[in-house]
Scaffold this motif. Structure first.
Motif, PDB file in Angstrom:
ATOM      1  N   ASN A  24       4.734  20.189  88.424  1.00  0.00           N
ATOM      2  CA  ASN A  24       5.967  20.739  87.856  1.00  0.00           C
ATOM      3  C   ASN A  24       7.002  20.994  88.949  1.00  0.00           C
ATOM      4  O   ASN A  24       8.170  20.628  88.806  1.00  0.00           O
ATOM      5  CB  ASN A  24       5.682  22.034  87.101  1.00  0.00           C
ATOM      6  N   ARG A  44      13.922  34.288  77.458  1.00  0.00           N
ATOM      7  CA  ARG A  44      12.553  33.858  77.165  1.00  0.00           C
ATOM      8  C   ARG A  44      12.138  34.315  75.773  1.00  0.00           C
ATOM      9  O   ARG A  44      11.558  33.557  74.996  1.00  0.00           O
ATOM     10  CB  ARG A  44      11.594  34.414  78.215  1.00  0.00           C
ATOM     11  N   ALA A  88       9.967  30.981  74.681  1.00  0.00           N
ATOM     12  CA  ALA A  88       9.618  30.013  75.715  1.00  0.00           C
ATOM     13  C   ALA A  88       8.475  30.531  76.580  1.00  0.00           C
ATOM     14  O   ALA A  88       8.284  31.737  76.736  1.00  0.00           O
ATOM     15  CB  ALA A  88      10.839  29.726  76.598  1.00  0.00           C
ATOM     16  N   GLN A 122       6.703  29.054  82.262  1.00  0.00           N
ATOM     17  CA  GLN A 122       7.044  27.848  83.008  1.00  0.00           C
ATOM     18  C   GLN A 122       8.378  27.264  82.539  1.00  0.00           C
ATOM     19  O   GLN A 122       9.223  26.913  83.351  1.00  0.00           O
ATOM     20  CB  GLN A 122       5.941  26.796  82.859  1.00  0.00           C
ATOM     21  N   ILE A 123       8.576  27.179  81.244  1.00  0.00           N
ATOM     22  CA  ILE A 123       9.838  26.637  80.714  1.00  0.00           C
ATOM     23  C   ILE A 123      11.004  27.534  81.122  1.00  0.00           C
ATOM     24  O   ILE A 123      12.071  27.058  81.512  1.00  0.00           O
ATOM     25  CB  ILE A 123       9.752  26.480  79.185  1.00  0.00           C
ATOM     26  N   ASN A 130      11.790  26.984  84.796  1.00  0.00           N
ATOM     27  CA  ASN A 130      12.533  25.730  84.973  1.00  0.00           C
ATOM     28  C   ASN A 130      13.985  25.881  84.539  1.00  0.00           C
ATOM     29  O   ASN A 130      14.893  25.390  85.213  1.00  0.00           O
ATOM     30  CB  ASN A 130      11.874  24.604  84.172  1.00  0.00           C
ATOM     31  N   HIS A 131      14.208  26.580  83.430  1.00  0.00           N
ATOM     32  CA  HIS A 131      15.565  26.761  82.916  1.00  0.00           C
ATOM     33  C   HIS A 131      16.451  27.518  83.910  1.00  0.00           C
ATOM     34  O   HIS A 131      17.636  27.201  84.068  1.00  0.00           O
ATOM     35  CB  HIS A 131      15.520  27.508  81.578  1.00  0.00           C
ATOM     36  N   HIS A 185       6.650  30.428  88.201  1.00  0.00           N
ATOM     37  CA  HIS A 185       6.694  31.052  86.876  1.00  0.00           C
ATOM     38  C   HIS A 185       6.021  32.423  86.885  1.00  0.00           C
ATOM     39  O   HIS A 185       6.320  33.269  86.062  1.00  0.00           O
ATOM     40  CB  HIS A 185       6.057  30.141  85.828  1.00  0.00           C
TER      41      HIS A 185
END
Length: 174
Positions: free
Chosen positions: A42, A73, A78, A81-82, A85-86, A92
């Motif tokens: 990732n 979040r 989410a 991890q997402i 990334n955002h 994370h």
């Protein structure tokens, strides 16, 4: 020091790109956890080689930013991890730590500065005001906290509606 060398991380990413599974990579390179490999992949996809290097400078985030990240979040349901990334946060687990602090200590826990304070500066700050100039005013902080609670309340209402829709629970069970 990082448990694994940059060379090992790059080799793991290369093997993944050539079609090896994380389990195969784990066995081939004698890595203790597939989660480490997933994280390297990732970070490589997000940041390239730089994402695999050990970061020696700790990025400092304001309490307001932490609260905004946690609100985003929650609003988007989410994963850590997402969300990382955002917001271009390398680890994370940083967000997971913020969530733990929020759960255990409330919103104020997100505004506590890390590290050992200098004694003479600590006394001066205590006399002048509660928050530094970089932190939110009390009104702004309360508005953000109110928004976070509102989002949580809406999320719980939607969750309850979904559960009731599936027939698992009725209002009488509550």
């Amino acid at each position: 020091m990082s448990k694994y060398l940059l060379k090992t991380k790059l080799e793991a990413v290369d093997l993944y790109q050539r079609g090896f599974s994380t389990k195969e990579i784990q066995e081939k390179l004698h890595i203790t956890s597939c989660k480490s490999i997933d994280g390297w992949i990732n970070n490589y996809q997000q940041y390239g080689d730089r994402g695999l290097e050990k970061s020696f400078s700790k990025t400092r985030y304001s309490g307001q930013f932490k609260l905004e990240v946690l609100n985003w979040r929650k609003e988007h349901s989410a994963s850590y991890q997402i969300t990382a990334n955002h917001f271009n946060i390398k680890q994370h687990s940083t967000i997971a730590n913020w969530q733990r602090k929020l759960n255990e200590g409330g919103v104020d826990a997100l505004f506590i500065k890390q590290g050992r304070p200098l004694m003479h500066k600590k006394k001066i700050k205590a006399k002048k005001h509660k928050y530094t100039s970089q932190e939110l005013t009390e009104l702004e902080r309360l508005r953000l906290e109110n928004r976070a609670l509102h989002v949580e309340n809406e999320y719980l209402k939607k969750l309850d509606a979904l559960v009731q829709k599936r027939g698992h629970r009725t209002k009488k069970d509550l």
